[in-house]
Scaffold this motif. Structure first.
Motif, short mmCIF file in Angstrom:
data_model
loop_
_atom_site.label_atom_id
_atom_site.label_comp_id
_atom_site.label_asym_id
_atom_site.label_seq_id
_atom_site.Cartn_x
_atom_site.Cartn_y
_atom_site.Cartn_z
N VAL A 196 -5.36 -8.62 3.81
CA VAL A 196 -4.97 -8.64 2.39
C VAL A 196 -4.03 -9.83 2.22
O VAL A 196 -3.07 -9.98 2.97
CB VAL A 196 -4.24 -7.34 2.01
CG1 VAL A 196 -3.74 -7.41 0.56
CG2 VAL A 196 -5.14 -6.14 2.18
N CYS A 215 0.82 -1.22 0.00
CA CYS A 215 0.00 0.00 0.00
C CYS A 215 0.85 1.27 0.00
O CYS A 215 0.70 2.13 -0.85
CB CYS A 215 -0.93 -0.01 1.20
SG CYS A 215 -2.14 1.34 1.23
N MET A 272 -4.04 4.71 -2.91
CA MET A 272 -5.16 4.37 -2.03
C MET A 272 -5.11 5.20 -0.73
O MET A 272 -6.15 5.58 -0.18
CB MET A 272 -5.09 2.90 -1.69
CG MET A 272 -6.36 2.31 -1.16
SD MET A 272 -6.14 0.51 -1.13
CE MET A 272 -7.73 -0.05 -0.67
N1 SAM Z 1 -4.91 2.66 7.56
C1 SAM Z 1 -6.20 2.04 7.56
C2 SAM Z 1 -6.06 0.53 7.56
O1 SAM Z 1 -4.95 0.04 7.57
O2 SAM Z 1 -7.09 -0.14 7.59
C3 SAM Z 1 -7.15 2.50 6.47
C4 SAM Z 1 -6.61 2.70 5.09
S1 SAM Z 1 -6.13 1.23 4.25
C5 SAM Z 1 -5.65 1.91 2.68
C6 SAM Z 1 -7.69 0.45 3.96
C7 SAM Z 1 -7.66 -0.99 3.58
O3 SAM Z 1 -7.12 -1.13 2.28
C8 SAM Z 1 -6.82 -1.88 4.49
O4 SAM Z 1 -7.60 -2.98 4.92
C9 SAM Z 1 -5.70 -2.32 3.61
O5 SAM Z 1 -5.22 -3.57 3.97
C10 SAM Z 1 -6.36 -2.32 2.24
N2 SAM Z 1 -5.41 -2.25 1.12
C11 SAM Z 1 -4.41 -1.38 0.95
N3 SAM Z 1 -3.74 -1.64 -0.18
C12 SAM Z 1 -4.33 -2.73 -0.74
C13 SAM Z 1 -4.09 -3.49 -1.92
N4 SAM Z 1 -3.09 -3.21 -2.74
N5 SAM Z 1 -4.90 -4.53 -2.18
C14 SAM Z 1 -5.92 -4.83 -1.35
N6 SAM Z 1 -6.20 -4.15 -0.23
C15 SAM Z 1 -5.41 -3.11 0.08
#
Ligand code: SAM
Length: 372
Positions: free
Chosen positions: A203, A67, A367
Motif C-alpha cells: 500500500v 488500516c 476492513m
Molecule cells: N492481515 C492481512 C494482511 O496484512 O495482508 C490481511 C488483511 S489486510 C486488511 C488485507 C490487505 O488490505 C493488505 O494488503 C493491506 O495492506 C490492505 N489494506 C488495508 N488497509 C488499506 C487501505 N486503507 N488502503 C489500501 N489497502 C489497504
C-alpha cells in the motif's frame, strides 16, 4: 482528521441492529420458496458473483497506520468474542452455498488470518469444495511457521503484504516494530513450500513509503514474485484518509519505468483488478491497483463475509446482511442460497465511482472486520 466513530457502533449499524436481525429482508427472501432459481446470479449491473473474501478474525498482530491505527485499536478496543465468530463448519457450509451460486475463488483474510487457531483445518474443509482457487492474504509474520501445513491442507496461493524494504519505514507503518526480515523469511518459506509465485502487496502512502516504490520493484524483479502497488484507500472510518495521501498508480508506473523499463500487459482474465506491467527485459512483472484514481466497480465480482457472518457486497459498505442468523436459525442450504442470490441480485454498489467529500463521511465498516 476524519471524525472517529466507535467501531462497536459501526458493527451495530452494519449488523443485526440496523437490519432487524432475523427479521430482515434477507430472511424473508430465504423463506420465499422459488423466489430465485438455483445457480449463478448477476447483480443490477450485470456483474456476476465470482469471488468470496472471508474474514476469519477481526484481530491482527500489526497496527498498520492506514488500516488499524493504534489510537483506535488499542488495549480497550472490544474485538468480537469467540462465540460471535462463524465456526469453521459454518464457514465451510456457507462457502459451499456461495460456490453453488457461482463463486470460483475464495480468499481467507482478516484481520490477520494466521492468528485464527487451526486455520489449516478450515483450509482443508474449503479445499474439498471442488475446483476453486483457494488463497489467503497475510502480513507474513507467522508464514514461515505455517506455510508447509497450509500447503498440505490444500492452499493453492498466497498474497503477502509488505509496505517497504526499509526497516525503519516498515516498522513505523506496521506500528508494532515488526522487522522486514521476518516477512521476507515468510515469503521464502511460502515459495519453498510450493506457493510461488507469490503476490506481494504494497500500500503506497505519500510521504510515508513512496520512496520505497522503486527499491521494492528492484528487489523482487527476477524473483518470480509479483509486487502489486495499491493505492491507499478510504476504507473504514478510522484511518484519517486524505486524497493528498494517495499516490496515483500512474505515478507509481512512471517512477518504476524510469529506472526499470516497463511495457503494459494484457489482463490474465476479464475483470482482473490489478493492471499488469511487464519488465521489458523479460524478468517478470508488477501490478498496480488503482482503486481510487481508476475505479473498477463495473467489473467488481467480490462478496465479503465478515468475521461474524454478515454478507457485504462492497468494501466500502455501511451495512451487511446477517447470514449467521440463517446458519444458526435452522434454514436449509437452498433457503440460504436464495437469500444470498436475492442480496446479490439487488446489488447496486459502485462506491469508488461516486467517491466524494460526502461519501467520505459515511460510517463505513472497517476492513479488518469485513476482510481486505
Ligand atoms: N492481515 C492481512 C494482511 O496484512 O495482508 C490481511 C488483511 S489486510 C486488511 C488485507 C490487505 O488490505 C493488505 O494488503 C493491506 O495492506 C490492505 N489494506 C488495508 N488497509 C488499506 C487501505 N486503507 N488502503 C489500501 N489497502 C489497504
Amino acid at each position: 482528521m476524519a471524525t472517529i466513530i466507535p467501531i462497536s457502533d459501526l458493527r451495530n449499524a452494519a449488523g443485526g441492529k440496523a437490519l432487524g436481525g432475523p427479521a430482515d429482508a434477507l430472511v424473508q427472501a430465504a423463506a420465499s420458496e422459488g423466489a430465485t432459481a438455483a445457480g449463478p446470479v448477476a447483480d443490477t449491473r450485470g456483474r456476476a458473483l465470482r469471488d468470496l473474501r472471508i474474514s476469519v478474525t477481526d484481530r491482527c498482530n500489526f497496527r498498520c497506520v492506514y488500516c488499524m491505527p493504534k489510537n483506535v485499536f488499542d488495549a480497550d478496543f472490544k474485538f468480537l468474542p469467540h462465540a460471535e465468530l462463524l465456526t469453521f463448519e459454518e464457514i465451510a457450509r456457507v462457502a459451499g452455498i456461495f460456490v453453488e451460486r457461482g463463486v470460483s475463488k475464495i480468499r481467507l483474510t482478516g484481520g490477520e488470518p494466521l492468528l485464527r487457531r487451526n486455520l489449516e483445518r478450515l483450509v482443508e474443509m474449503l479445499a474439498k469444495l471442488g475446483d476453486i482457487d483457494l488463497t489467503l492474504t497475510t502480513n507474513g509474520a507467522l508464514l514461515a511457521k505455517k506455510a508447509r501445513s497450509l500447503v498440505d491442507a490444500g492452499l493453492t496461493r498466497v498474497t503477502v503484504s509488505l509496505d517497504s524494504l526499509d526497516d525503519a519505514t516498515f516498522r513505523a507503518m506496521n506500528d508494532v516494530d515488526f522487522p522486514v526480515a521476518k516477512v521476507l523469511e515468510g515469503i521464502d518459506a511460502a515459495a519453498a513450500a510450493g506457493l510461488a509465485p507469490i503476490k506481494v502487496n504494497m500500500v503506497v502512502k505519500r510521504g510515508t513509503n513512496d520512496s520505497s516504490i522503486v527499491p521494492m520493484a528492484r528487489h523482487f524483479k527476477g524473483s518470480g514474485h509479483i509486487v502489486r502497488f495499491i493505492e491507499y484507500m478510504d476504507v473504514g472510518a478510522t484511518n484519517g484518509w486524505r486524497m493528498d495521501d494517495v499516490v496515483p498508480a500512474a505515478e507509481v508506473v512512471r517512477a518504476i519505468d524510469a529506472e526499470l523499463p516497463l511495457a503494459n500487459a494484457d489482463p490474465n482474465y476479464a475483470g482482473e483488478v490489478s493492471q499488469r506491467w511487464k519488465y521489458r527485459d523479460g524478468s517478470g512483472e508488477i501490478g498496480v491497483i488503482a482503486s481510487v484514481t481508476q475505479a473498477f466497480c463495473r467489473d467488481c465480482t467480490r462478496a465479503r463475509l465478515s468475521t461474524d457472518g454478515k454478507l457485504y457486497t462492497c468494501l466500502f459498505a455501511t451495512a451487511g446482511h446477517d447470514l449467521r442468523a440463517l446458519l444458526r436459525g435452522g434454514f436449509d442450504d437452498a433457503q440460504i442460497g436464495r437469500a444470498i442470490a436475492a442480496v446479490w441480485k439487488g446489488r447496486t454498489d459502485r462506491y469508488s465511482e461516486i467517491r466524494s467529500a460526502n461519501t467520505l463521511r459515511l460510517p463505513k465498516v472497517e476492513m479488518s472486520y469485513i476482510g481486505g
